[in-house]
Design an enzyme around this catalytic site. Structure first.
Site: not given
Length: 487
Positions: A93, A126, A183, A252-253
């Site tokens: 998104r 998204g 990341r 992924d963060n």
């Protein structure tokens, strides 16, 4: 200072092979309007903030228009979510619009969050909503004001586009600004798909653009991983010292630069509770406040595993040891600063443990305890327990700890101690209830509280007498707010 059309772009990431992402055009929002612009972030981009509050700016960053130099791309990455590897991740998104080059040679990513569907949206729409966009906007400002490494947010734009979550809300975009959006999951994607040549290419890219001083290192990739471990340790040490819980520390963060990234169900401690879980969806407590240091190590171990094709195992293990050592050193220093201690004594461990026990057993507000202590001169300590009576009825326990603290600071210059404490203990933090009140007002078209919060969060160590109420204890309902990943 520049206007928007004077920005200089150098879009290096979009020049990488197509496997690193997909070109996507933002989907426009209906009837967009400006909620807020952060002047501090505009300044970092060398933008004249007074030139931004217009329809051109709103249309460009709501997907209704474009800007020369944009090369929007949805980045592909994967990652571990709640400990399980997920290969189907990526910018679902958001889009990396381009990379701005300042006159000083600084590079800033411009990222549009809430830009619509991408190939990585999975079952999502998204979109971002006003609620989540304001939460991230204010959180990044709060962390910057506290001196904690973070991504930034230039502005929030609302709209009349309906978006469906637990209820109907309205679409928004957030203009995120960061030195990099890379990341841990970018490396994991290349490792788990066995694209080892591209893994090397990405490592070279990171070193060239973010750690150029490592190009001459004997083992550049090992040195890069060490730097990532050190940066992550510094970030998490700051989180723990200020009482910040991220809530979703999936790989992924996690930023390769050690920036606080992807604000979702975050929370600052109200009453001190080391096992505080800010994410209503975290049923196991994996990402509880006191688990963050160990999760940082877990995530770095996952990154090290992904880098195994280009870094020796011994060097990976050494870097992970650096993380643990650096975290301990940095956290200890930050906590000593909060008590005005300029050096380390053997008995400090016991003093801090007694303090944490006091705060936990009496449910005392973490931020206001330290801020209150920061205004008490040494000679006043023996009779100052009453000053904490708004935080606990057990002033006898407070007095006992204050006696031990007074003995510890006997040989410290009191003016220097208090000065250090006042710049180490914020008066204002972004409490969940304040963010919620700002969201409620913004959804009704009133952005005053968003702007007021932005003012105090820019300088949280100052007094701001006109906004004294924003430093108050959280009401009971505010402490019980449930925040989930969908936020």
């Amino acid at each position: 200072m520049k206007s928007l059309d004077q920005l200089v772009f150098n879009n290096t990431y979009s020049q990488l092979p197509s496997l690193f992402g997909t070109s996507v055009t933002p989907q426009p929002l209906t009837n967009p309007y400006l909620i807020s612009i952060n002047p501090n972030v505009a300044k970092q981009l060398e933008l004249d903030v007074n030139s931004l509050n217009n329809s051109d700016f709103i249309n460009i960053f709501s997907g209704n228009d474009t800007l020369a130099g944009f090369d929007p791309i949805a980045m592909k990455y994967t990652g571990h979510q709640f400990g399980q590897y997920n290969p189907d991740l990526g910018d679902g998104r958001g889009l990396l619009l381009g990379e701005v080059q300042t006159s000083q040679g600084k590079k800033w990513d411009l990222h549009l969050k809430g830009s619509g569907l991408t190939p990585y949206s999975r079952m999502g729409d998204g979109r971002a909503v006003i609620r989540s966009s304001i939460r991230e906007y204010l959180a990044s400002a709060a962390m910057a004001g506290l001196g904690i490494p973070t991504t930034y947010a230039l502005a929030v734009i609302g709209s009349d586009t309906p978006v469906y979550r637990e209820k109907q809300e309205f679409g928004a975009t957030l203009i995120r600004v960061a030195e990099s959006h890379l990341r841990f999951g970018h490396f994991e994607y290349l490792f788990y798909t066995q694209q080892h040549e591209q893994l090397t290419l990405l490592a070279d890219y990171v070193i060239q653009h973010h750690f150029p001083e490592l190009q001459q290192a004997e083992k550049p990739y090992a040195a890069m991983f060490e730097q990532i471990c050190s940066n992550t340790a510094e970030m998490i040490a700051h989180w723990q010292a200020v009482g910040f819980a991220h809530g979703v520390m999936n790989t992924d963060n996690m930023s390769i630069l050690g920036l606080t990234f992807d604000y979702g169900p975050y929370g600052f401690l109200d009453d001190y509770n080391p096992s505080f879980i800010c994410n209503h969806s975290d049923y196991s407590g994996r990402y509880a406040f006191n688990q963050q240091p160990s999760i940082g190590l877990w995530n770095l171990s996952a990154l090290g595993y992904a880098l195994a094709p280009i870094i020796d195992k011994a060097d990976i293990e050494h870097a992970l040891e650096i993380y643990q050592h650096q975290l301990q050193i940095s956290y200890s220093k930050l906590m000593r600063n909060k008590l005005g201690l300029f050096d380390s004594h053997e008995q400090d461990t016991e003093l801090f443990q007694q303090l944490f026990d006091l705060l936990k057993q009496n449910g005392m507000d973490y931020t206001l305890f330290f801020r209150t202590l920061s205004a008490i001169a040494q000679e006043e300590l023996p009779t100052s327990a009453v000053r904490f009576s708004n935080l606990t009825t057990n002033t006898t326990a407070v007095d006992k700890w204050l006696q031990a603290y007074k003995k510890r600071i006997e040989n410290i210059d009191d003016q220097q101690r208090l000065a250090l404490m006042l710049k180490s203990n914020p008066k204002y933090i972004l409490r969940n209830y304040l963010a919620q009140l700002a969201i409620d007002s913004a959804e009704q078209g009133d952005f005053t509280l968003v702007e007021n919060l932005l003012t105090i969060l820019h300088d949280p160590f100052d007094e701001h007498p006109e906004f004294e109420d924003l430093a108050d204890l959280s009401p009971k309902w505010g402490k019980e707010l449930e925040i989930s990943c969908s936020s």
